[in-house]
Write a protein that holds these residues in place. Structure first.
Motif, short mmCIF file in Angstrom:
data_model
loop_
_atom_site.label_atom_id
_atom_site.label_comp_id
_atom_site.label_asym_id
_atom_site.label_seq_id
_atom_site.Cartn_x
_atom_site.Cartn_y
_atom_site.Cartn_z
N ASP A 234 0.84 -1.20 0.00
CA ASP A 234 0.00 0.00 0.00
C ASP A 234 0.87 1.25 0.00
O ASP A 234 1.67 1.46 0.92
CB ASP A 234 -0.91 -0.03 1.24
CG ASP A 234 -1.97 1.04 1.23
OD1 ASP A 234 -1.62 2.22 1.06
OD2 ASP A 234 -3.16 0.69 1.39
N HIS A 319 -11.20 3.36 3.27
CA HIS A 319 -10.59 2.26 4.02
C HIS A 319 -11.10 2.28 5.46
O HIS A 319 -11.27 3.35 6.05
CB HIS A 319 -9.06 2.37 4.06
CG HIS A 319 -8.40 2.13 2.75
ND1 HIS A 319 -8.37 3.07 1.74
CD2 HIS A 319 -7.71 1.05 2.28
CE1 HIS A 319 -7.69 2.59 0.70
NE2 HIS A 319 -7.29 1.36 1.01
N GLN A 321 -9.37 -0.23 7.32
CA GLN A 321 -8.08 -0.73 7.75
C GLN A 321 -7.09 -0.55 6.60
O GLN A 321 -7.49 -0.38 5.44
CB GLN A 321 -8.16 -2.22 8.09
CG GLN A 321 -9.12 -2.58 9.20
CD GLN A 321 -9.03 -4.04 9.56
OE1 GLN A 321 -8.05 -4.49 10.15
NE2 GLN A 321 -10.03 -4.83 9.20
N LYS A 324 -7.04 -2.69 2.85
CA LYS A 324 -8.36 -3.26 2.55
C LYS A 324 -9.33 -2.18 2.09
O LYS A 324 -10.20 -1.72 2.87
CB LYS A 324 -8.92 -3.98 3.78
CG LYS A 324 -8.07 -5.18 4.22
CD LYS A 324 -8.67 -5.85 5.46
CE LYS A 324 -7.82 -7.04 5.89
NZ LYS A 324 -8.39 -7.72 7.09
N VAL A 326 -12.49 -0.33 0.38
CA VAL A 326 -13.91 -0.70 0.26
C VAL A 326 -14.53 0.15 -0.84
O VAL A 326 -14.10 1.27 -1.12
CB VAL A 326 -14.66 -0.49 1.59
CG1 VAL A 326 -14.19 -1.46 2.64
CG2 VAL A 326 -14.50 0.94 2.09
#
Length: 428
Positions: A234, A319, A321, A324, A326
């Motif tokens: 990331d 996000h 987290q 991950k 969304v």
């Protein structure tokens, strides 16, 4: 029998004073029972009595058994030298002063109405969490309201006292204290402890040095919280990690950082994940510098709501987290969360500041703001609602929580206006 009941009986003189005498036979007349002492020392001060034809002014001490005097080591405490009368339920031991003279004692076990005693026992021994539940329909609304006002102020003063202790540890720095209180509140019980540790390990004054650089604020907060350990693909995570490597060294933060394992995610909705809460805290610090002064200047609930309505950074808008993403937009802090912060952080801060500055207007404003916040909804409030006691604002719900926790559960019925009205002889 409890000392609380004896305090009540003595304070309001609810006992038979016909031919009142000490246990040694001296006649006693009570002119003034004195005033309750809630601090260290004798139970009542400024009592005025006549014993054996001599008028006395001083303190009165209450015990169930007279031997409580030595059990509690009052015979070794100079603060009890001015006790003029020992009021006991039962004299099981003669008590002498330090000069070996007998301490005048009156015994109440045959002077209290059995009906009054039974009413008290019936109330405090009731197995329900709210022991006065069967009596509530007959209690005057004015009595209920006066007790809620008393409970609310007791709750606010207790919270203010804890804040003043934190303030003293922070060398009277209101900004640092506000930041620490906010951090703890952002944990919303489940993560309150790691949030509090984070505030201790990452001072507000350090964050303020970089408050105009939101990426650096996030880097310090997430790095200090332990979320930047390890690696990943990331780009934003790697950016924060690089920034924290520099800032952590600059401010010597590494040795006190938290471990990711300290944070709880299980059984939390994504909107309450600590990572999102940390992102929202970062946004608040970056957008609302010197927040304490802004809290003090806020005149209403709507002002405070606007103050905390800050959107987190763009990364955290997609996000919950790291690593991950969304598809749906991640909302900023909702009304219920802001209300929680106003109730548990802002209002107590205003009360504490008002008391320190001796500005009653601040305390009054804090109470007024509570009345503008929607009521809380939890098991305690629902239990009161089932008994016909409705909560229409956070002021009501905070009062009912305090009444339940500090009076009902502890069976402090005699310190409660409602319980007092039930137990008093006219009702009994």
């Amino acid at each position: 029998m409890t000392e609380a009941f004896l305090h009540y009986v003595w304070q309001f003189q609810y006992f038979d004073k016909t031919d009142l005498r000490t246990t040694d036979g001296d006649p006693v007349s009570v002119f003034n029972a004195g005033y309750r002492n809630t601090h260290a020392g004798p139970d009542f001060f400024n009592a005025k009595v006549r014993i054996g034809g001599i008028d006395w002014a001083g303190s009165a001490e209450i015990h169930i058994q007279s031997s409580g005097w030595t059990d509690h080591r009052h015979d070794e405490d100079d603060a009890y030298e001015n006790v003029i009368l020992h009021v006991v339920w039962n004299e099981d031991k003669k008590i002498r002063r330090s000069d070996h003279s007998l301490l005048p004692t009156i015994e109440l076990k045959h002077r209290v109405s059995e009906k009054l005693l039974l009413q008290y026992r019936k109330l405090v021994n009731d197995p329900q969490q709210i022991p006065c539940a069967p009596f509530l329909p007959g209690i005057a609304s004015l009595t209920q309201l006066s007790m809620l006002d008393k409970a609310l102020m007791q709750r606010l003063e207790a919270k203010a006292t804890r804040i003043q202790a934190t303030l003293a540890r922070n060398n009277n720095d209101w900004d640092e204290t506000t930041y620490q209180m906010l951090c703890k509140n952002f944990g919303f019980k489940v993560n309150a402890e790691p949030f509090e540790q984070l505030a201790q390990s990452l001072p507000y004054k350090v964050l303020l040095k970089h408050a105009d650089q939101p990426v650096q604020v996030e880097a310090m907060i997430f790095g200090q919280a332990g979320f930047l350990d390890g690696g990943g693909e990331d780009d934003y995570f790697l950016l924060l990690k690089r920034e924290y490597a520099l800032l952590g060294k600059k401010f010597n933060l590494y040795t006190s950082r938290l471990n990711r394992a300290q944070w709880k995610f299980m059984r939390l909705r994504p909107a309450n994940f600590p990572t999102l809460r940390l992102a929202q805290l970062s946004a608040l610090i970056g957008n609302r510098k010197n927040i304490f002064s802004q809290l003090v200047e806020a005149a209403s609930y709507s002002d405070l709501h606007a103050l905390f309505s800050v959107a987190q950074s763009s990364y955290w808008q997609h996000h919950y987290q790291f690593f991950k993403p969304v598809s749906e937009a991640v909302p900023s802090m909702g009304t219920m969360s802001i209300d929680n912060i106003i109730i548990n952080t802002v209002v107590p801060l205003l009360v504490a500041h008002g008391k320190e500055k001796d500005e009653q207007d601040l305390v009054d404003r804090a109470v007024e703001i509570l009345q503008q916040v929607a009521t809380e909804d939890n098991a305690i409030i629902r239990s009161w609602k089932a008994l016909g006691i409705k909560s229409t604002s956070a002021g009501d719900s905070q009062a009912l929580i305090e009444l339940h926790n500090s009076f009902c559960l502890k069976r402090r019925c005699l310190d409660c206006n409602i319980g007092f009205s039930i137990i008093q002889p006219s009702h009994a």
